[in-house]
Design an enzyme around this catalytic site. Structure first.
Site, PDB file in Angstrom:
ATOM      1  N   ARG A 111       0.916  -1.273  -0.031  1.00 50.46           N
ATOM      2  CA  ARG A 111       0.066  -0.004   0.091  1.00 50.46           C
ATOM      3  C   ARG A 111       0.784   1.286  -0.015  1.00 50.46           C
ATOM      4  O   ARG A 111       1.947   1.155   0.647  1.00 50.46           O
ATOM      5  CB  ARG A 111      -0.810   0.028   1.446  1.00 50.46           C
ATOM      6  CG  ARG A 111      -1.742   0.823   1.405  1.00 50.46           C
ATOM      7  CD  ARG A 111      -2.833   1.005   0.518  1.00 50.46           C
ATOM      8  NE  ARG A 111      -4.150   1.992   1.077  1.00 50.46           N
ATOM      9  CZ  ARG A 111      -4.947   2.275   0.238  1.00 50.46           C
ATOM     10  NH1 ARG A 111      -5.179   1.764  -0.816  1.00 50.46           N
ATOM     11  NH2 ARG A 111      -6.066   2.801   0.807  1.00 50.46           N
ATOM     12  N   THR A 389      -9.959   0.230  -9.971  1.00 47.47           N
ATOM     13  CA  THR A 389      -9.021  -0.583  -8.955  1.00 47.47           C
ATOM     14  C   THR A 389      -9.185  -2.019  -9.931  1.00 47.47           C
ATOM     15  O   THR A 389     -10.189  -2.040 -10.724  1.00 47.47           O
ATOM     16  CB  THR A 389      -9.700  -0.834  -7.866  1.00 47.47           C
ATOM     17  OG1 THR A 389      -9.517   0.330  -6.997  1.00 47.47           O
ATOM     18  CG2 THR A 389      -8.870  -1.972  -6.639  1.00 47.47           C
ATOM     19  N   THR A 407      -4.310  -0.859  -7.093  1.00 48.17           N
ATOM     20  CA  THR A 407      -5.065   0.716  -7.366  1.00 48.17           C
ATOM     21  C   THR A 407      -3.986   1.647  -7.752  1.00 48.17           C
ATOM     22  O   THR A 407      -3.301   1.692  -7.056  1.00 48.17           O
ATOM     23  CB  THR A 407      -6.169   0.784  -6.385  1.00 48.17           C
ATOM     24  OG1 THR A 407      -7.129   1.880  -7.025  1.00 48.17           O
ATOM     25  CG2 THR A 407      -5.780   1.264  -5.139  1.00 48.17           C
ATOM     26  N   GLY A 481     -13.951  -1.451  -6.594  1.00 48.63           N
ATOM     27  CA  GLY A 481     -15.363  -0.938  -6.075  1.00 48.63           C
ATOM     28  C   GLY A 481     -15.346   0.059  -4.923  1.00 48.63           C
ATOM     29  O   GLY A 481     -16.336   0.241  -4.534  1.00 48.63           O
ATOM     30  N   GLY A 482     -13.985   0.567  -4.431  1.00 52.62           N
ATOM     31  CA  GLY A 482     -14.007   1.276  -3.268  1.00 52.62           C
ATOM     32  C   GLY A 482     -14.630   0.690  -2.224  1.00 52.62           C
ATOM     33  O   GLY A 482     -14.450  -0.424  -1.739  1.00 52.62           O
TER      34      GLY A 482
HETATM   35  O1  DON Z   1      -7.989   1.236  -1.348  1.00 58.37           O
HETATM   36  C1  DON Z   1      -9.030   1.442  -1.587  1.00 58.37           C
HETATM   37  O2  DON Z   1     -10.027   1.126  -0.769  1.00 58.37           O
HETATM   38  C2  DON Z   1      -9.561   2.566  -2.534  1.00 58.37           C
HETATM   39  N1  DON Z   1      -8.527   3.234  -3.002  1.00 58.37           N
HETATM   40  C3  DON Z   1     -10.185   1.832  -3.670  1.00 58.37           C
HETATM   41  C4  DON Z   1     -10.680   2.279  -4.796  1.00 58.37           C
HETATM   42  C5  DON Z   1     -11.254   1.734  -5.834  1.00 58.37           C
HETATM   43  O3  DON Z   1     -11.500   0.686  -5.808  1.00 58.37           O
HETATM   44  C6  DON Z   1     -11.588   2.671  -7.125  1.00 58.37           C
HETATM   45  N2  DON Z   1     -12.776   2.064  -7.866  1.00 58.37           N
HETATM   46  N3  DON Z   1     -12.947   1.002  -8.041  1.00 58.37           N
END
Ligand code: DON
Length: 577
Positions: A111, A389, A407, A481-482
């Site tokens: 990360r 992502t 991501t 999907g955040g």
């Molecule tokens: O690490 C995370 O939770 C976010 N940065 C993930 C971002 C994301 O999944 C974007 N869209 N799908």
């Protein structure tokens, strides 16, 4: 192994793929590019699923050449950095969960980190209000990238012995020779043109061209190829030191970014202890902090385990209500207690204690929705549409399994391209809590546990997960999907484990999501949920275009590998043999 060798294997692979595709019925890619995109197949021994056919092919190429699942995942990650620039990356970060054929598990954290010069109030104005946008766009939104360190560490500790350089060959080929872009990529590149111009107008970059992008356009990335060559030659040092580092630093200086050489020198991927929990006869192996994914997934599973979900039935109001209430409580805990455990004493033992989770459900009522605590201001907006992502699942012929989610955060991250190095930098700093109670892009709120501190990793929702059934490897899965990643992974597993679905059915089934704040049940458009009953229970329903893009491999009863991409993404592609 030499590259020639690999190349030979690649040709053999293509012929083999042609045979496999004939066998399973090749679908022409919805994009119109001449990729033989296949969204599901059953393979005998080894399988890869990624968000792009060329990345899946790269993974298979390495498997064919004798690499293990980790090698294949590394090759796929580098390939995605070239062919899926909106999410695949060198300038971002991610998590990898591994289960070896012998049943050992591992979790690798690569990360991004806050630069040393970052401060808790760096996104606040003089009145203490969050300045909209600066944690999401431009140089100040960038965390210290972790991907290249992560891939080097994965290869060193868990690879089969194939050289790191060999794993980069597919990516190098795609960058040097170019590849035909899919409809999805063309659409995104056109959509984000204005944003690219904001930060890159003076740069000589293939991402900016006068004409509109069209499906099938050739994208050649010479600067990116040169960066990959430096990584091929020097490993992680080819990124964190020397020319690539100099280019990153020059880019930072040109836009008042914070990353220094010391930040790059101090970056290291971390091996974490995977979270392991049980659900009936299944064992769940998932990512610990700085992801919230594993903790929340296990809390939700624990909270519903004692209820007769299968009897309630798929999409019944009872099942949906129960799951929503379990999700509400898990996300409330996420907001309060979860952050980088190197900086904040995350009370993992308590959060994962079955007694604690059952206690949290003690005020669950089958006949009414529990109001979300309204002390923190929720954001009632629907989730904005960003799915950028990307997840990769791999199982090799020996039975090693890998689940990796990576991501840049949002589409093309910060939109800043490193001049001369050819890759986008992340905007991961938005995953910190810029101010207690103020929602980030995904509507997630946070507090002390996830405040910005120098060198700290921002909290994530990425949930790469591997599941055993009766002690044997059963499934590897994950999603973009955040905030909805966790609930997408949960639902696909529950669809299989409780609602008796095949993997393709489980992934295709419409999903719903609750994250405590905003206090709404997000549902995919046209979902067959009993919304009338849910509203009567007191739930507010908020339709959303799509939730998650799950990619999974499941071991079937006859020992084969059901390998499935998400029909929501036309570029998802499976490969294997
Ligand atoms: O690490 C995370 O939770 C976010 N940065 C993930 C971002 C994301 O999944 C974007 N869209 N799908």
């Amino acid at each position: 192994m030499t590259y020639t060798n690999l190349h030979f294997q690649y040709l053999a692979g293509i012929i083999f793929t042609a045979l496999i595709l004939t066998q399973f019925g090749c679908q022409k890619a919805a994009s119109g590019v001449d990729y033989a995109t296949q969204q599901q197949a059953v393979f005998d021994s080894a399988a890869v699923v990624t968000a792009h056919p060329l990345a899946s092919e790269a993974g298979k190429e390495i498997l064919r050449a004798g690499g293990n699942a980790v090698d294949a995942a590394v090759a796929a990650q580098f390939a995605l950095a070239v062919v899926c620039p909106r999410a695949g990356n060198l300038g971002g970060g991610g998590f990898m969960v591994i289960r070896t054929a012998a049943g050992e598990s591992a979790a690798l954290d690569y990360r991004e980190k806050a630069p040393a010069a970052a401060t808790a109030d760096m996104y606040l104005d003089s009145l203490g209000n969050v300045i909209d946008g600066i944690s999401r766009d431009g140089h100040l939104s960038v965390g210290v990238p972790g991907t290249v360190a992560g891939m080097a560490t994965a290869h060193r500790h868990y690879g089969s012995g194939i050289s790191f350089g060999d794993l980069l060959q597919p990516a190098l080929r795609y960058a040097r020779q170019g590849f035909r872009i899919t409809a999805a990529e063309a659409e995104r590149l056109n959509t984000y043109k204005e944003d690219f111009l904001k930060y890159n107008a003076e740069k000589n970059t293939p991402f900016l061209k006068k004409a509109e992008w069209k499906t099938g356009d050739l994208l050649v990335q010479k600067d990116l190829a040169a960066t990959l060559e430096r990584i091929e030659k020097s490993g992680a040092a080819g990124f964190y030191q020397g020319k690539t580092a100099d280019l990153i630093l020059a880019e930072m200086q040109s836009g008042n970014g914070l990353i220094t050489q010391a930040d790059l020198d101090n970056y290291a991927a971390k091996q974490r202890k995977p979270l392991i929990g049980d659900y009936k006869n299944y064992r769940i192996i998932s990512m610990p902090p700085p992801s919230s994914g594993g903790v929340a997934l296990m809390q939700i599973l624990e909270a519903v385990e004692d209820y007769p979900l299968a009897d309630y039935g798929f999409n019944s109001a009872e099942a949906t209500h129960l799951i929503v209430e379990a999700e509400r409580r898990a996300y409330a805990d996420r907001a309060e207690f979860l952050g980088d455990s190197d900086f904040y004493p995350v009370p993992l033992d308590t959060l994962l204690d079955p007694e604690y989770v059952r206690g949290r459900m003690s005020d669950f009522s089958a006949t009414r929705a529990t109001p979300s605590d309204s002390i923190l201001a929720g954001n009632k907006n629907l989730l904005p549409e960003s799915f950028e992502t990307t997840h990769t699942s791999v199982i090799d012929a020996a039975g090693n399994a890998v689940s990796v989610t990576t991501t840049l955060n949002l589409n093309y991250g910060s939109k800043v391209i490193v001049n001369g190095a050819g890759f986008f930098l992340n905007d991961e700093m938005d995953d910190f809590s810029a101010k207690p109670g103020v929602p980030n892009y995904f509507g997630l709120v946070g507090a002390e546990a996830n405040k910005i501190e120098p060198g700290k990793r921002m909290l994530s929702s990425m949930t790469p997960t591997i599941i055993e059934k009766d002690g044997e490897l059963f499934m590897t899965l994950g999603s973009p999907g955040g905030s909805t990643i966790i609930t997408s992974v949960f639902q696909v597993f529950i669809n299989v484990a409780e609602f008796d679905m095949t993997l393709p059915e489980a992934i295709a089934a419409k999903r719903f999501h609750h994250q405590w704040l905003p206090n709404v049940v997000m549902t995919e458009t046209d979902t067959p949920l009993d919304t009338v009953a849910l509203k009567q229970l007191g739930h507010e329903i908020a339709p959303n275009k799509r939730l998650g893009l799950v990619k999974a491999i499941m071991v079937t009863e006859d020992g084969k590998l059901s390998t499935v991409g998400d029909p929501r993404n036309p570029d998802d592609d499976v490969s294997g043999f």
